[in-house]
Write an enzyme that holds these catalytic residues in place. Structure first.
Site, short mmCIF file in Angstrom:
data_model
loop_
_atom_site.label_atom_id
_atom_site.label_comp_id
_atom_site.label_asym_id
_atom_site.label_seq_id
_atom_site.Cartn_x
_atom_site.Cartn_y
_atom_site.Cartn_z
N ASP A 113 -3.44 2.46 -5.80
CA ASP A 113 -2.18 2.43 -5.04
C ASP A 113 -2.01 1.19 -4.17
O ASP A 113 -1.27 1.22 -3.20
CB ASP A 113 -2.03 3.70 -4.19
CG ASP A 113 -2.84 3.65 -2.91
OD1 ASP A 113 -3.90 2.99 -2.90
OD2 ASP A 113 -2.40 4.24 -1.91
N GLU A 114 -2.71 0.14 -4.49
CA GLU A 114 -2.59 -1.09 -3.70
C GLU A 114 -2.37 -2.29 -4.61
O GLU A 114 -3.01 -2.41 -5.65
CB GLU A 114 -3.88 -1.35 -2.93
CG GLU A 114 -4.11 -0.46 -1.75
CD GLU A 114 -5.52 -0.67 -1.23
OE1 GLU A 114 -5.72 -1.57 -0.42
OE2 GLU A 114 -6.41 0.07 -1.68
N ARG B 27 -0.20 15.28 8.91
CA ARG B 27 -1.03 14.54 9.87
C ARG B 27 -0.61 14.84 11.29
O ARG B 27 -1.42 14.82 12.21
CB ARG B 27 -0.95 13.04 9.59
CG ARG B 27 -1.60 12.65 8.27
CD ARG B 27 -1.55 11.14 8.03
NE ARG B 27 -1.69 10.86 6.60
CZ ARG B 27 -1.95 9.67 6.08
NH1 ARG B 27 -2.11 8.63 6.87
NH2 ARG B 27 -2.05 9.51 4.78
N ASP C 103 0.86 -1.19 0.00
CA ASP C 103 0.00 0.00 0.00
C ASP C 103 0.89 1.24 0.00
O ASP C 103 1.70 1.43 0.91
CB ASP C 103 -0.89 -0.03 1.26
CG ASP C 103 -1.93 1.08 1.25
OD1 ASP C 103 -2.06 1.77 0.22
OD2 ASP C 103 -2.62 1.25 2.27
N MET C 104 0.76 2.06 -1.01
CA MET C 104 1.59 3.26 -1.09
C MET C 104 1.23 4.22 0.04
O MET C 104 0.07 4.27 0.47
CB MET C 104 1.38 3.98 -2.44
CG MET C 104 1.58 3.10 -3.67
SD MET C 104 3.16 2.25 -3.67
CE MET C 104 4.28 3.63 -3.85
N TYR D 174 -1.18 10.19 -3.44
CA TYR D 174 -1.26 11.36 -4.33
C TYR D 174 -0.26 12.44 -3.89
O TYR D 174 0.31 13.15 -4.72
CB TYR D 174 -2.68 11.94 -4.33
CG TYR D 174 -3.72 11.12 -5.07
CD1 TYR D 174 -3.48 9.82 -5.46
CD2 TYR D 174 -4.96 11.68 -5.39
CE1 TYR D 174 -4.44 9.08 -6.13
CE2 TYR D 174 -5.93 10.95 -6.06
CZ TYR D 174 -5.67 9.65 -6.42
OH TYR D 174 -6.63 8.93 -7.08
P1 TTP Z 1 -5.39 5.65 0.66
O1 TTP Z 1 -4.51 4.48 0.39
O2 TTP Z 1 -6.62 5.46 1.45
O3 TTP Z 1 -4.60 6.76 1.45
P2 TTP Z 1 -3.21 7.41 1.17
O4 TTP Z 1 -2.38 6.60 0.24
O5 TTP Z 1 -3.41 8.85 0.79
O6 TTP Z 1 -2.57 7.41 2.63
P3 TTP Z 1 -2.12 6.17 3.51
O7 TTP Z 1 -0.65 6.32 3.67
O8 TTP Z 1 -2.86 6.34 4.79
O9 TTP Z 1 -2.49 4.90 2.79
O10 TTP Z 1 -5.76 6.34 -0.72
C1 TTP Z 1 -4.91 6.27 -1.86
C2 TTP Z 1 -5.15 7.49 -2.73
O11 TTP Z 1 -6.49 7.47 -3.19
C3 TTP Z 1 -5.00 8.79 -1.97
O12 TTP Z 1 -3.66 9.23 -1.96
C4 TTP Z 1 -5.91 9.71 -2.69
C5 TTP Z 1 -6.97 8.81 -3.29
N1 TTP Z 1 -8.25 8.93 -2.57
C6 TTP Z 1 -9.27 9.68 -3.14
O13 TTP Z 1 -9.12 10.20 -4.24
N2 TTP Z 1 -10.44 9.81 -2.46
C7 TTP Z 1 -10.63 9.27 -1.24
O14 TTP Z 1 -11.69 9.43 -0.66
C8 TTP Z 1 -9.56 8.50 -0.66
C9 TTP Z 1 -9.73 7.88 0.67
C10 TTP Z 1 -8.40 8.36 -1.37
#
Ligand code: TTP
Length: 704
Positions: A120-121, A60, A18-19, A23
Site C-alpha cells: 500500500d505504499e 482508533r 501511503d494508503m 485493508y
Molecule cells: P500500514 O500502512 O502500516 O497501516 P494501515 O494502512 O493499516 O494504516 P495507516 O493509515 O496508519 O497507514 O499497513 C498497510 C497494510 O498492511 C495494513 O492495512 C494491513 C497490512 N499489515 C499487516 O498485514 N500486518 C502488519 O503487521 C501491518 C503493520 C500491516
C-alpha cells in the site's frame, strides 16, 4: 579517507503515497455499509478473536490499536466490526489487497515514475511533471487552486493563531519570489492533490502523501497527517524537521547501528549527527555508512525512484508455528501442493497480463530437529529452473524439499518417508518464483521458450541430485546456467544463514488497458488470442501448439475455473467502477466522504484536529509511524531471544507505549516485502546485525 559525496538532489519532486488503513478500506469497499464505522481487519487465526492487522480511523478514536486481538478490541469498542482477512487454501489470501493496491498504482503511474514499495505504499518521481507544469502553467498564475491542495500541510509555514491556514497555503503556492525548488514543490502539491482525488474517485480509497525533494523526506512526511491529507517538506524546513527527529525513527537506524549511535556516540536525534565530521563517522562506521550518516543528517538522499510497477518475484508461503509444525513428508507435500497451486495461478496471471515469465523456483524452509546437538543447522534453501504448469511446479518443489531434507537431516538421519514422525518439524514453507523477465517480443520466441520447456529432460523421476546436474542444461535460452541448486539471492537474512527471495509485490492485476480474457480456455496459462475489445493479437499457430504442449489436463481445468473467476471479477469490477465514477466532481476528499457517509463526521473531525496540530504532530507523527522492531530486539527480546521471538515498541507518545509482538516463526517469508516498509526495514535491521557485526549497513548512498 573521504568518499565523494553524492550530488545534491534537491531539485527533484518526490512523493510518497501511503494508503490509509488500507485493508480496512478494501473491506469497506466490499461492504459499503461499514464505511464510517469502527472497523478492523483480523488475521485468519481466530484465537481470541484474531490479531488486528488494520484498524479504521473511527475505531482508533475508541483506543483500538493494531496490537490488540479481536476480543480486546471489542472490550474498548463494543460496536467495532471485525472483518476476517480472506482465506484460501488454508492461509490468508492477500490477492484482493494486492489487486486493490494495483488499481491505485495504475492511477498514480499516469503522472510520473512510480515505484511500488509495499502492498500500500508507492514512491513517485514527479520532477518531469512539475517542470512541465512550471513551464506551461506555473502555479503562481493560477487563479483557482483546488481545495484539496489548499489543505496541504507545509512544514515551516507560519500558521499563527487566527490566521487562515488555507490562505497561507494559497499564498505559499502563489509566491512569485519563491526559489526554483519551492516552485517545483508547489507544482508537486497540485499534482499530488489531483492524483489523490483521482484515486478516490476511481477506487474509493483515501491516501495520504508526503511531498519533498527526496524519498527519505517524502516518506517521513507522508505519515505526519493522516488520513487523507498531504504534507510538504520545503528545502528550508528540512533541517528543522531532522534536528528533533529521534535517530531510531530514521529508516535503517532502528537496529544495532542506531543503538550504537546512541550508546557509543551519544546521538539521540538526527540533528545530533551534525556535530561529527564525515571522516569521523567513516572512521567509526566505515566509508559507506559514514558517508550515508553524514548525508542523512543533512537530509541528503540520492536514492532514485525505481520505475517498478510489477513484482520482481512472486511468493506463496505459510508458517506452522508450535504444535502446528509439519512432521511428515506427506503433510509437507500436501502444503507444498497448496502453495505451488497459488504460485502457479499468480505466474499464469502475470504471463497473461504482463507477458512475463519467471525462470527460477526457490523453496525456503524453516525447520527444527527434536533431538540434535547441531540445532543451529538451517534447512538449506533450494532453487531450480522453473517449469510452468501447476503439477510441474509442485513436483519440482517437492523434489527441492527432499533434496533439502536429505541435507538437513544428514545421510543417516531420521526416517523421512511416509507418515511416521521422523524427529524433525517444519515450521515454515515458502515457494518463490523469481528472475521474472518480459517474454522477448514476437510470438516465435514465446513458442521457443515453451518448446524448450516441454522438451526438457526435467521430469519427476529425477532425483534431487539429478536436479542439480540437469539444471545446467535447462536454463532458458539467453539465461545464466544453474551450476547449483542453490541460488544466492539474498535480500532478507532471515535467520543468519538462509536467504529469502525478495519482493512479492503483485502485478497490476486489474489494469484496465491490460485486461485480456481467455478466449481459448485450453490455453489458460498463455497469452490470449484476442483482447477483450476484439483486437486480435499476433498469436501464431506455432504458439498455440507450443503452449498446448506445456499444459496438463488438470491444470487446464483449474485454469478454466481461474479464468472464469477472473472474468467475472473483472466484469464486477467494471460495474462497480462505473458506479464509483458517478461520484465525479467532488471538490475535496473529505467532502466526498461526507457525502458517502452520513455518520462520517469522525473523519472530518480527525482532519480538523490534525490541521490544527501540524507542528505538534511533527514528532508524534514519526513516533506513531515508527515501530521499531529493532528496539524490541534490544529492549525486550534480549531477555527472551532463546525463543527466537521478537517484538517491538510502538511509541505513539511517551505515555502510551505499547508492545507489539512478532514471533519470527509466524512471519510468512513470502509476504515480508508486502508489509509496510517500516516493518520490512525493521525486520532487516533486526536480522542483519546478527550476521553483520561490523555495523555496516547494506546500502550506501547513491548519487543522483
Ligand atoms: P500500514 O500502512 O502500516 O497501516 P494501515 O494502512 O493499516 O494504516 P495507516 O493509515 O496508519 O497507514 O499497513 C498497510 C497494510 O498492511 C495494513 O492495512 C494491513 C497490512 N499489515 C499487516 O498485514 N500486518 C502488519 O503487521 C501491518 C503493520 C500491516
Amino acid at each position: 579517507m573521504p568518499v565523494a559525496k553524492p550530488e545534491s538532489c534537491d531539485s527533484r519532486v518526490i512523493a510518497h503515497i501511503d494508503m490509509d488503513c488500507f485493508y480496512v478500506q478494501v473491506e469497506q469497499r466490499k461492504q459499503p455499509q461499514l464505511r464510517g464505522l469502527p472497523t478492523a481487519v483480523v488475521q485468519y487465526n481466530e484465537w481470541k478473536g484474531g490479531a488486528l492487522i488494520a484498524v479504521s480511523y473511527e475505531a482508533r478514536k475508541f483506543g483500538v490499536k493494531r496490537s490488540m486481538r479481536g476480543e480486546e478490541a471489542k472490550e474498548v469498542c463494543p460496536q467495532i466490526h471485525l472483518v476476517q482477512v480472506p482465506v484460501a487454501r488454508g492461509k490468508a489470501d492477500l490477492n484482493g489487497y494486492r489487486n486493490a493496491g494495483s488499481e491505485v498504482v495504475s492511477i498514480l503511474a499516469r503522472r510520473g515514475r512510480c515505484e511500488r514499495a509495499s502492498i500500500d505504499e508507492v514512491y513517485l518521481d514527479l520532477t518531469d511533471a512539475a517542470e512541465t507544469m512550471l513551464a506551461e502553467a506555473p502555479p503562481q498564475h493560477l487563479e483557482a487552486i483546488d481545495e484539496e491542495a489548499l489543505k496541504s500541510h507545509i512544514l515551516g509555514l507560519n500558521n499563527e493563531d487566527g490566521s487562515d491556514v488555507k490562505e497561507n497555503v494559497r499564498n505559499w503556492i502563489h509566491r512569485c519570489n519563491a526559489d526554483h525548488r519551492d516552485k517545483l514543490l508547489a507544482c508537486g502539491i497540485l499534482i499530488v492533490a489531483e492524483l489523490r482525488m483521482q484515486v478516490l474517485k476511481e477506487t474509493e480509497f483515501t491516501c495520504s502523501a508526503g511531498i519533498a525533494h527526496n524519498k527519505m523526506l517524502a516518506k517521513l512526511a507522508s505519515g505526519m497527517n493522516k488520513p487523507a491529507q498531504q504534507t510538504v517538506v520545503p528545502f528550508s524546513s528540512v533541517q528543522g524537521l531532522l534536528n528533533s527527529l529521534p535517530i531510531r525513527k530514521m529508516k535503517q537506524l532502528g537496529g544495532k547501528l542506531g543503538m550504537s549511535l546512541q550508546i557509543d556516540m551519544g546521538v539521540n536525534t538526527v540533528g545530533d549527527l551534525l556535530q561529527f565530521s564525515e571522516e569521523k563517522l567513516q572512521e567509526r562506521y566505515g566509508l559507506n555508512t559514514g558517508t550515508w550518516l553524514w548525508n542523512i543528517a543533512r537530509g541528503i538522499n540520492g536514492e532514485a525512484v525505481e520505475g517498478r510497477l510489477l513484482p520482481k518475484s512472486h511468493g506463496s508461503g505459510k508458517t506452522f508455528p508450535g504444535p502446528r509444525a509439519l512432521k511428515t513428508v506427506s503433510a509437507v507435500q500436501h502444503w507444498l501442493n497448496q502453495l505451488c497451486e497459488e504460485l502457479s495461478e499468480r505466474l499464469c496471471s502475470d504471463l497473461d497480463q504482463n507477458k512475463r515469465i519467471a525462470h527460477t523456483l526457490t523453496l525456503h524452509v524453516r525447520a527444527y530437529k527434536s533431538s540434535d546437538s547441531d540445532s543451529q543447522k538451517k534447512f538449506p534453501s533450494k532453487s531450480c529452473p522453473l517449469r510452468y504448469g501447476t503439477a510441474k511446479i509442485q513436483e519440482d518443489a517437492f523434489n527441492l524439499f527432499q533434496a533439502g531434507l536429505r541435507e538437513y537431516i544428514g545421510l543417516y538421519g531420521g526416517k523421512s518417508e511416509g507418515s511416521h514422525y521422523s524427529g524433525w518439524g517444519i515450521t515454515s514453507l515458502s515457494v518463490s518464483a523469481s528472475k521474472i523477465v518480459p517474454i522477448p517480443s514476437g510470438t516465435c520466441s514465446i513458442a521457443k521458450y515453451f518448446h524448450w520447456q516441454t522438451s526438457s529432460h526435467f521430469s519427476s523421476i529425477q532425483s534431487p541430485e539429478n536436479l542439480r546436474m540437469d539444471a545446467t542444461h535447462l536454463s532458458p535460452p539467453g539465461n545464466e546456467s544453474y551450476s547449483e541448486v542453490n541460488l544466492p539471492e539474498p535480500k532478507i537474512d532471515f535467520s543468519g544463514e538462509e536467504s529469502w527471495i525478495e519482493d512479492t509485490i503483485p502485478g497490476l492485476g486489474l489494469q484496465e488497458q491490460k485486461i485480456n480474457v481467455w478466449k481459448d480456455e485450453d490455453l489458460a496459462c498463455f497469452p490470449s488470442k484476442k483482447k477483450e475489445d476484439g483486437l486480435t493479437e499476433d498469436t501464431s499457430p506455432l504458439l498455440l501448439s507450443g503452449t498446448q504442449g506445456c499444459l496438463e489436463q488438470n491444470q487446464n481445468k483449474q485454469q478454466r475455473e481461474f479464468s472464469k473467476d477472473e472474468s467475472r471479477f473483472k466484469s464486477e469490477y467494471r460495474e462497480q467502477k462505473g458506479t464509483r465514477l458517478k461520484n465525479k466532481g467532488t471538490s475535496s476528499i473529505l467532502k466526498f466522504f461526507k457525502s458517502c457517509n452520513p455518520s462520517g463526521a469522525s473523519l472530518s473531525q480527525e482532519h480538523d484536529r490534525t490541521v490544527q496540530g501540524t507542528d505538534a504532530q511533527l514528532t508524534n507523527g514519526f513516533q506513531s509511524r515508527g515501530h521499531s522492531l529493532a528496539e524490541l530486539n534490544e529492549v525486550e527480546v534480549a531477555e527472551e531471544n532463546e525463543r527466537s521471538s521478537c517484538s517491538y515498541i510502538r511509541d505513539q507518545d511517551e505515555r502510551r507505549r505499547e508492545a507489539w509482538s512478532y514471533n519470527i516463526d509466524e512471519i510468512d517469508p513470502s509476504v515480508i516485502d508486502e508489509l509496510p516498509t517500516e516493518i520490512q526495514d525493521e525486520i532487516q535491521a533486526w536480522l542483519q546485525p546478527r550476521k553483520r557485526p561490523n555495523n555496516i549497513v547494506k546500502r550506501g548512498p547513491k548519487a543522483c
